[in-house]
Structure formats: structure tokens, C-alpha cells
Design a protein around this motif. Structure first.
Motif, PDB file in Angstrom:
ATOM      1  N   TYR A 131      -6.135   4.670  -4.328  1.00  0.00           N
ATOM      2  CA  TYR A 131      -6.291   3.291  -4.053  1.00  0.00           C
ATOM      3  C   TYR A 131      -5.293   2.849  -3.180  1.00  0.00           C
ATOM      4  CZ  TYR A 131      -6.386  -1.654  -4.710  1.00  0.00           C
ATOM      5  OH  TYR A 131      -6.523  -2.975  -4.407  1.00  0.00           O
ATOM      6  N   PRO A 132      -5.119   2.141  -2.092  1.00  0.00           N
ATOM      7  CA  PRO A 132      -6.426   1.786  -1.421  1.00  0.00           C
ATOM      8  C   PRO A 132      -7.010   2.860  -0.826  1.00  0.00           C
ATOM      9  CG  PRO A 132      -4.667   1.057   0.131  1.00  0.00           C
ATOM     10  CD  PRO A 132      -3.937   1.733  -1.137  1.00  0.00           C
ATOM     11  N   VAL A 139       2.387   1.797  -3.536  1.00  0.00           N
ATOM     12  CA  VAL A 139       1.177   2.288  -4.389  1.00  0.00           C
ATOM     13  C   VAL A 139       0.837   3.708  -4.155  1.00  0.00           C
ATOM     14  CG1 VAL A 139      -1.190   2.124  -5.192  1.00  0.00           C
ATOM     15  CG2 VAL A 139       0.088  -0.248  -4.808  1.00  0.00           C
ATOM     16  N   TYR A 181       0.885  -1.227   0.066  1.00  0.00           N
ATOM     17  CA  TYR A 181       0.096  -0.063   0.058  1.00  0.00           C
ATOM     18  C   TYR A 181       0.793   1.255  -0.065  1.00  0.00           C
ATOM     19  CZ  TYR A 181      -3.778  -3.190   1.272  1.00  0.00           C
ATOM     20  OH  TYR A 181      -4.575  -4.008   1.306  1.00  0.00           O
ATOM     21  N   LEU A 183      -2.421  -3.676 -10.910  1.00  0.00           N
ATOM     22  CA  LEU A 183      -3.320  -2.824 -10.343  1.00  0.00           C
ATOM     23  C   LEU A 183      -3.795  -2.043 -11.469  1.00  0.00           C
ATOM     24  CD1 LEU A 183      -0.629  -1.445  -7.867  1.00  0.00           C
ATOM     25  CD2 LEU A 183      -2.330  -2.695  -7.301  1.00  0.00           C
ATOM     26  N   ARG A 208       1.276   7.123  -6.672  1.00  0.00           N
ATOM     27  CA  ARG A 208       0.150   8.365  -6.870  1.00  0.00           C
ATOM     28  C   ARG A 208       0.785   9.595  -6.622  1.00  0.00           C
ATOM     29  NH1 ARG A 208      -3.868  11.296  -3.896  1.00  0.00           N
ATOM     30  NH2 ARG A 208      -3.256  10.610  -2.160  1.00  0.00           N
ATOM     31  N   ILE A 211      -4.867  10.546 -10.308  1.00  0.00           N
ATOM     32  CA  ILE A 211      -4.499   9.037 -10.110  1.00  0.00           C
ATOM     33  C   ILE A 211      -5.835   8.545  -9.149  1.00  0.00           C
ATOM     34  CG2 ILE A 211      -2.985   7.297  -9.502  1.00  0.00           C
ATOM     35  CD1 ILE A 211      -1.829   9.337 -11.523  1.00  0.00           C
ATOM     36  N   LEU A 229      -1.256   6.338   4.982  1.00  0.00           N
ATOM     37  CA  LEU A 229      -0.302   6.026   3.763  1.00  0.00           C
ATOM     38  C   LEU A 229       0.408   7.319   3.220  1.00  0.00           C
ATOM     39  CD1 LEU A 229      -2.540   3.634   1.920  1.00  0.00           C
ATOM     40  CD2 LEU A 229      -0.936   3.088   3.401  1.00  0.00           C
TER      41      LEU A 229
END
Lengths: 343, 343, 343, 343
Positions: free
Chosen positions: C342-343, A14, A11, A45, A18, C339, A312
Motif C-alpha cells: 500500500y499504496p 509507509v 507514501y 492506515l 513495509r 505486509i 517508492l
């Protein structure tokens, strides 16, 4: 600046994609993963279709150093302490999002992570990148703080640095959404177990405790320990921390608020709420902000600090990019002015 | 026993129907509501189709007393203090789920509920029905405790009664699902605002604080105040309370656990978890249980008590039926052995 | 380009702010609201603190036209038909996110919106901005399509334009998250009612049906009607549409997939999944993408089309900005390459 | 009646415990599991503390038959076809909640379950226990229907039995909560993947399709196939099925409603909503009810049937107990009048 990301399918990885895809000064040149080599990231993804189609490559330090200027590790704990050494020895910039380079004291990593540590001199060299506090990294090896640690330290810094609380009175009641538990399948992150539920999962035993204590004691050696527990709440993103400490002198609600307001005046990513107002989790999701509200109980002298952050972003990929900005000498806001997703 | 329910369309009233329909010694004879008179309850609440088809009748105390043996008030605060008087004056049994008859000290109701109180002598007479502690009601007018108050009092009782904690050290960090906010529409209970969110909504200002203090001081007059805040978590049912207090003497994790285990040995509806184990919210939903786990921090001497209950059962309708059982002289478990809904 | 937003406190307005603040060619110069005049938007919406601090101003068309080059209406239906007239008469560019200018046929607005319509000539002039299909607006008054309409039309366009289905066989089973129900409080958007629930709320009666039929019949006059129902699912954002239609000739799964793949080749924001793969809601949240997967049942000849979009982006603010890009002659992707979260 | 449950730790097994503990004529004598032998069920499932403390025993058919009068299998598919044989050969009553004994036609089980089937004569003997339709079991081996199958068959029965629809026009759009995916960890049931999401997971390939077709063709041999897809919605319990079929003759909304109303008059557990009213998921959770609403589109002749049921009750354990009641000759409602949990 050309960068590589190792551990891109978790996570944090990812989220790093972004943020970096929208960063005006950075280009993601290669992405790497132990497990899904060869496949395009957008096959794995589907939300990235048309946005990033790099293949997941194996990890070849020599090649990565030849093609890029900095590498992010978004791997689980236990990986970068092995693989990052080649980069560190070559004095190549590394920003590590895992816990592998955060703890300096001998034996601490072994105790809390149940694993052998990175080489001790690397641990000593590494810069603990609490990005709102340290704007000039002291090393090209940056240990990006943990999500709970970031929120807890931002929450407690004014109280601990200004020495206005009883040193043994700190209680941290931290709640996290499920993305904090990672993408590995587990009982506690099974939908049926976590939906419509709240579970306390680590009582005084979370692995972020030692990095919190290391930093608190750097600020104020008199704090011997904190009460620290972590619970899961049924949301995807976000950490909500309620911290308590007892003032060692009489104060007022207004005094406490001014203390925080003044302390964080110059720190863009920490937003202090209006007096008697408390942040909710949603108001920072998707952004690099950490929002704080404070209260004071005039009978018990208990100070309450309510702190929210996106685990995140501010708790992982966002702070990592903030550290990148510091390292590169760019404005710390570069690429980080994402608007929170609301509603 | 024939009973009536006044205020049957709120969440506590609906839950009272669920419990009483399955109670072997009770028959719901009539249901009453200010707002939906005449309509069948199953038109208004389709889940009750084929299960209960009584009409929503206006509130006529004389008729109700003629047809039933006891009346429940599941109305919002401010209603029963007006309407229940006719029943109380006639010495007719009343179990009131609202806050109207809980506070004894002069001016407390006015202060916390911003409204004129019930007649003072009724307040003095009323029995505060903390059902696991008081099995012989002292009055036919029973003030059923609030949901947060129930959980907080059960959570703190051993510490406060045994006088082992510093009196000013109590901190209660309470989280509730949205059914606790009632069926009235509000910004904070709008799905888009509460989903994927956590919000602290009352800092040291929840109206259950005075009934908690009233009871704590009955147990131990030295406790001057508590730090008490309430947050909303995105679940429908359930209260999750984390209470903290500092032990005034050195203890061990085991000491604390034995204290709770022994204290609640005889109280069926309070279940103490195994040592170093903490209850999750889901394990009590739909039942009258209140589950507890405890911890002790050996450096800071902080005791942590994790308590979960279903706000609509143990925190409202279930405890009301437990009080009914006490009043009628039945086994307190009668009609209350509902299995938690899991998953 | 300097723009104003009228109706900025609703969910579409807030999303418009998020998108426009990150748009490289647009500056939000003023924001307007009937209800909160004077207050700073960041007081009202704390997530915007430090990001936008404009005051909520009253609506003064002359002043707005003097200071800006285009105005967005993100108001509920019934407002822009009154207020936008001043702008339209002055030939000032208007992008209206409400339903007020979408329906051309006489009496349709009155029938579906239960309200008097905008002046008929404005209805005739207005450009129905289905942005992936019409890249050259025919008017400075753009009626931005509804969220369900956008998804349904993108979902059905290849089938209807290519005339390969039985005209009476179209069934649209549409599900939406709660942000689609708006910020006004209502029973159906009360957390306790919508959480852990799914509710069909409009059976062949949703107000987006006439704009869908208007467009479908423009593409193929033989389609007399569709079966169309809408349900609420417990998520904040996102529309998930399952459309069904019966092929009038034998086809294969692969034929259907190629039809869609070819049809949408040149439309950046419509992403066709791999064969036998279906999009999930999360993969487009926060972005302007509309993702589609298709299937074919070889026994019944039923074609199934699964379509997902973010109701606040592609279904509202994102498509509005895409229309702005069309109107201004910019690349349609400008400011819209967000973008997905996610998540 | 003394009963045993094999496979008690899965969600259907746990629900069977909840129902049977409240059943007035049944005693759970022993519980069995492959995986957790010896441990008390209440250690494994803390919500059962003080309610059931039987140990998880190994599976010994001889001992079970000696001590009980009937055995439930709540095991995953593939287990009972092996273990139940000993019971069936001894003519001992078995109610199997898995798919192992549902499919009669040769090769069907192998095709859909990718596994060798139970002995063919057992398949022929087994009674397909669609409990609202078959009140006199034809065998002591009862194959309890699947959750989707139950809802779909109840939804379509009047249309198919009365032969009023075009045989190839049936479309079933089924949505399920995550408990339907079972307690085994999987990507699709990981909280972060399923929360705030909706995913279509089986397009015309769900293993309940053959039992649906077997039953539909028993009712009307002309139906050759159905379009059937299944999606996950982010709730714990509940199935929401929207079925569509085209009437082969002109009807009215009222005709369709009367058809359903009359058809289900005598079936207690199927509740037909008022005209133009549709059930929501929450109104049946925790109960054995299956609620239905119907609509008719007068232009396209499409009939829409909205059906809700609790996958763990009516779709599993509840229907199993209903079959037990049929087998024992008790009133079918015995032990099954649980009030839905609302809110």
C-alpha cells in the motif's frame, strides 16, 4: 538496530514501514508525524492492523536520539532542513528521503525548490546516497536521491562515464505513476483527471534535474545540460524512463548491450535484460530492482535506454534501506530481497 | 451517399459505424464480415441495440457496387489487397483503413508486413490520405494512414518541411492505448498483463515506420531515418507522441511555437496549445482533433513536440470520413464535429 | 522442508513462488509444467531474474517424491485429478489449489466442472482446507478452497453457524479482479473489454457454488441454496464480496458487530473493522488477510457483510501455505506475515 | 430555443455542453459560474477549443431571462435553492440537476442534505422529472433525478408497481465510477486511493435514498424501506446497480424477463437484454440508455436485476435534456441519439 521514522504517513514513509518490518536487523522503535499525533498508525492506515500499532508521536530530537540509533526522514521537502539539524549537529545518523540535502552548489536549492536551503556546510557534508554506486557513505548524513534522479542516473551512467556520447545529445523522456505525485490532493492526481489519461507535467523544470546534472557532471564535466520531461501515466507505482543519446562513434547493438552488461555486472539491484529485450514496468514493482534494456539505431547512431524502477522502493524507501545497510556495514541486500509483486 | 463497410467488427469498423450513423450525408446500407455472417450487428455488439440492426453479410463486390456508392475497408492488413481489387478495377471508390495500399516503393510492403503486396500499379495509383494535408484526393482508391503515422507526420511536418532541424536527429517516442493493439486476443493485450504496466513493444520495427519515412522524404529528401519506438500504456484509446529533433540553428521557445501556430492556422483538426502548455490525452478522445504543444531547450537546441490523437478517430475512422468528405467535395468537417468525451 | 510445485506458470503458481521464497522453513526444490519444459523460470518470468532460476521440468512423480517432502498442484482444474493420484496412492503429501478434490457428493464435480471426477475414495479422504477453521488436517491430501468460496464462507460463517438468519435469505454479490480469470486469453480478460467496465459473468452458475453449499450445510443443514453472482471489476487482484442475509430476529448494528468480533477473535488472518467501518480492497492486497465490516438495517433486518481478500494469496497460494503450516505443525503465520502493498 | 447553463464547470455541466452543442433545436447562449468569471470556457476546458468559446459570466437572473428561454442548473446541492427562486417566481423554465427540489416531505431535505431547504411551496410545485415515466411535466420547475435514483427506480419499477415482491426484501447494491464523486478533490477520489481499489462509501446513508423512497412509495405504499449501499469502482463513468428482491409468489426466469420486456416496451431509452444476458457498463457509456438484465433463483425466489447507466448522461445531463424535450413538446429522442462510445 533501533530506528525512528519521521514523516511516516506519506507514501515513502509507509513503504519504509513495509520494508523495515521485514528487515532482519532493524526494529522500528518510534514513528513521528507533525499532523496526526497520538493516533495509532493502524487506525490511520488500516492495512497495518495487527502488524504495527505504534502511536504517531510528536518530533522530539533528544528523546529520539536517546531511544534509537538512526532516524529516517520521509518528510516532504522543506521539513528536514529545519528539523534534521539537531540530529546532524549531534553527529546522529540521518537518512533523508527528501530533496533538502542533495544539492551542493550555492543557490541551487533556492532556485529549484523556491525555499531557503539547509545550512551550506551540511549540504557540503551530506553524502549523496546513490546506493548502487557508493557503498561506503562519507557522512552520517545521507541524502537519499530522488526517484527520477535514481532512474536517470542508472540509465545514463555507462554512457556518461565512458564518454561515448555527444555531450549535448541527452534526452530523457520520463513517465511516472501517480504515487510519485504524493498523497496531497491535487488536480493532476484526481482520479477523473488522471485515469485514461497521460499528461506531460514538467518540461525541463522538474526539481530532480539539478541533482541529475550535479552527478552527471561529476562523472563527465562536458555534459552541459539534458532535455528532461516528466509525464504521468495512469498506474499507481513505477517509473518508466526512455533515455536517448547519440553515440559519438559508430557502434553496434551488441556493443551497447555489452557495455551495460559489463558495467552493471557487480551491481545486484541493476538487472540488464537479454539483448533486444526491454523491461516492462510490472516486473520490478514492490522490489528494489532497476531493470534496463538497450537499443542502437545504426542509421542515426541513437542509443535508447529503457529503464524501470519502483519509485517508492528503489526510488525512495528501498534505496534508503540500501544506504542503511551500507552505513551499518551489512550486506546491501539485507532485507531488500523482496520478490516483485506479479501479477 | 450510400456506403458499405467491410470488416465492421474490428475497433475501427465499430468506430466508423459510430461516426457514420451521425453523419448527415451518409447512409450505411450494408455491413460485411468474413466471420459472423448472418447475425445482426446489434446481437454481436449490444451497445448498438436500437441504433443499427443490419445483418453481417458476406462480401459480394458486385452486389455491394450495385447497392452503394463507396466502400470502406476496416479489415486487418492482408485482406483488402485481395478483396479490394474487384472494386478498384471497376473504378469504384474505396477507402482502405489498413496498411495494404500505403507503401509505394517496391518490396516495402513485403518487408514490413511479411506478405505479398497488392498489385504494384494499384500501389502507385492509391492516394495516401493524410487528410489535413491533402484535400483533393488524386485517386478513388484512398489509403488511409496508420494511427502512429498520422500523429508522427502531423507532429513533424513543420520541422521537416521548413528544414530547420538536423536530418538525423529525429526521435519519436510513441505511446498507445490498447485499442491500438486490436481486438485479437494476445498476451500483450491481456488485462492482467497490461493493467498497471507500461511496455515498449516495437523498437525501430513498427510497420508504420515505412509510411512515415515515405512521407517525410517527400517533404524533405535529406531525412535518412528516424529513431521510432512504440509503447503500450494502460488506457483504452489514445496516442501520445513525444517527438524530439535538434534545431540546426538557434531558436527560441516562441519561434517554435509561432512556427506551429502559423503552419496549422488553416487546418481545423490540428489545434496548437497555448505557449508552454501541453495537451493531455483525454482532451481529444472521441473527436477528430490532433492537439499539439511545443517546447525548446535553449542549451541543447532540442525541440520537443507533444502530440495527442484518438487512434480510432483521427488515427482511423475519423480520418477516413475526412477523406470521404474530401472525395465527395463536402466541407471536411461534415459529420466530424464530435465533442471530445470529457471527463 | 523441500517442496515441488506443479503448474508453476499460472498466477497461483507464481504467487506460491513469491510466498515460498520468503518462507523460513521451506525450500523450492523443483518446479514443473506441462508446457514450458526445460526453460528457466526466470526466462519465462523476468521478474524472477536473480531470485529463482530453476528449470521448468516435466512431471515425474517418482523423482519428485524422491527429492521432496510435499508437492503443490497449482494447475487448472482437470489436471491434478489425473496426476495427483500417484502421489496420493503413495501417501505423499499433496496440497491441490484446483477444484479437483473439493466436492464430496457424487456427481457434483461432473455437474459443475463438466468433466469426470477424481476417484470417489480420494474425494472422500481429501481434507477441505478452509485454513482459518481447520487447523488440523485430517488427510495428507488437502483440497485448497476456491477464492470466492473462501471469502464467502468467512463472510457467512458467524451467521450460518449461529443460526440467526432466515435460511433462504442469503445473497452473495461477489466482484473479482481479472487475475481471478487466469492467464488464459479470453474475451472477458482482454484489456479493451475489461478496462473501464464492469461485467456480471456468472449468474448462479459459478463452480465455487457447490463447495460453498457443501460447507454451509455442514455448518447448518437448513440452508437450501444461496443467490450467488460474480462480476469482474477492472483491477488486477482482489475479491470484494457483499453478502446479505435477513436476520430472523431483531438485532442491532452493535449486536452484529460483536458477533463477528467475538467469532473471529482467535483467527489471526480475519480482521474485523471498527464499527460502521468497511474494508477497501487495497488494504489486503499482497497479504493473507481477509478483512470484514458489517452493517444492520433496522427496518428491513438485513445484515450486510463486506469482505475483501486477495484472490491469489488468501484465495489461493497464501491459504495453501497456511495449510502447509498446519500440516507441518508450524505456527500458521510462518512465512505469511507479508505486509499488504500500500499504496 | 436559447438556453443558459449555470454551474457549467462541474462534470454534469460539461456533459450538458457536449449534448446541447449537438442538439438540433437548442442554442447555448450563455454560461455561468460563481468561480471562474470572465475566462473563456475553452481556456478552462481545452477539449472545447474551437467548439465553444463563451465566457464564464456571473449569474444575473434578469439578464439571463431576457436573453434565453430556459435555464439549466448544474450546480452542486445548496446553490439552486437560493438562486433559482428568482427564475421560479417569474415562472421562467428551470431544469435543476441538483438535489434541491427533489424532496417533497417536510424536513427530508434538511435531514439528508444537512442544510435548509428551498421554500416549501417550490418543493411542492416542482416536477420530479423521471423522464422515462413522466412525459408531460406538471411544472416549469423540473427537479432532475439523481444518478443512483434514476438507475434504482428504473431497475425496481416493474417489481414495485406490479406488487409481486415482498415489501421489505429490496436490496440495492450500487457501484459508481469516480465522476459520480464530482470534481472536488477528496481522499476518496485521489487516484492513488481509488485506482486498483473498490470501496463501500455510504451504507444506508446516501442522499439519494429519500428520493428513491418517495417515488417507490408513490408506486406502492407498502414498501417501508430498502437496503441501499454505494461503492466506488475504478472507472471514470458509469453506474452498475445490482438489485435484489424476493418474489412473493413462485415465478420462472422467463416470467421475470417478460415482465420487464413488456413493461419497458414503449420506453426507448430502457433496453432489456436478451434472456439470461446481462449488460456490461461499457455498452451505454456516452449515451442516454439504461440497459437491464434480469434473473430468477428458483430455490430462494430471489429476483436479480442488473442495471447500467452513464451517471453523467442518463443520470444527469442526458435526462435533463430528455426533460427539456418533454417540456418543449419535442420528440424525447431529439439530440439524444448519441451512440455509446465503444470501445
Amino acid at each position: 538496530m533501533k530506528v525512528a521514522i519521521i514523516g511516516v504517513t506519506g507514501y515513502s514513509g509507509v513503504e519504509l514501514i513495509r520494508i523495515l518490518l521485514q528487515h532482519p536487523k532493524v526494529e522500528i522503535v518510534s514513528i513521528h508525524s507533525h499532523s496526526q499525533n497520538g493516533q495509532g498508525i493502524d487506525d490511520y492506515l488500516p492495512h497495518l492492523k495487527q502488524l504495527l500499532s505504534l502511536p504517531l508521536e510528536p518530533i522530539d530530537p533528544v528523546k529520539i536520539m536517546a531511544q534509537t540509533e538512526l532516524v529516517f526522514f520521509a518528510t516532504p521537502s522543506g521539513i528536514s532542513k529545519e528539523i534534521a539539524t539537531a540530529f546532524v549537529e549531534a553527529d546522529f545518523p540521518v537518512i533523508d528521503l527528501s530533496g533538502d540535502f542533495r544539492l551542493k552548489a550555492d543557490g541551487q536549492y533556492e532556485k529549484w525548490y523556491k525555499n531557503s536551503s539547509a545550512p551550506p556546510d551540511f549540504l557540503q557534508t551530506a553524502h549523496y546516497g546513490l546506493a548502487d554506486f557508493y557503498r561506503k557513505p562519507t557522512s552520517k548524513l545521507i541524502a537519499n536521491p530522488g526517484c527520477y534522479a535514481t532512474g536517470t542516473l542508472v540509465s545514463l551512467a555507462p554512457l556518461v562515464q565512458k564518454k561515448i556520447i555527444e555531450p549535448t545529445s541527452i534526452i530523457v523522456d520520463a513517465k511516472s505513476g501517480l504515487s510519485g505525485a504524493g498523497k496531497n490532493l491535487s488536480e493532476s492526481s484526481h482520479f477523473v483527471n488522471s485515469n485514461e489519461n497521460m499528461t506531460l507535467y514538467k518540461m525541463n523544470s522538474h526539481q530532480h534535474i539539478p541533482e541529475i546534472m550535479q552527478q552527471l557532471q561529476k562523472w563527465n564535466a562536458e555534459v552541459p545540460a539534458i532535455q528532461f520531461s516528466t509525464s504521468l501515466i495512469p498506474v499507481t507505482r513505477g517509473i518508466f524512463i526512455t533515455s536517448y543519446a547519440r553515440s559519438s562513434q559508430k557502434m553496434t547493438q551488441e556493443d551497447v548491450w555489452h557495455l551495460y552488461q559489463d558495467f552493471y555486472q557487480e551491481k545486484y539491484f541493476v538487472r540488464i535484460q537479454e539483448q533486444e529485450s526491454y523491461p516492462n514496468l510490472r516486473q520490478i514493482i514492490g522490489s528494489n530492482f532497476c531493470d534496463i534494456g538497450v537499443a542502437y539505431n545504426e542509421v542515426t547512431n541513437i542509443i535508447t535506454v529503457v529503464t524501470v524502477l519502483d519509485n517508492l522502493v528503489k526510488g525512495a524507501a528501498g534505496q534508503a534501506v540500501q544506504n542503511l545497510n551500507h552505513l551499518a556495514g551489512w550486506d546491501e541486500k539485507t532485507g531488500l530481497e523482496m520478490i516483485p509483486i506479479y501479477p
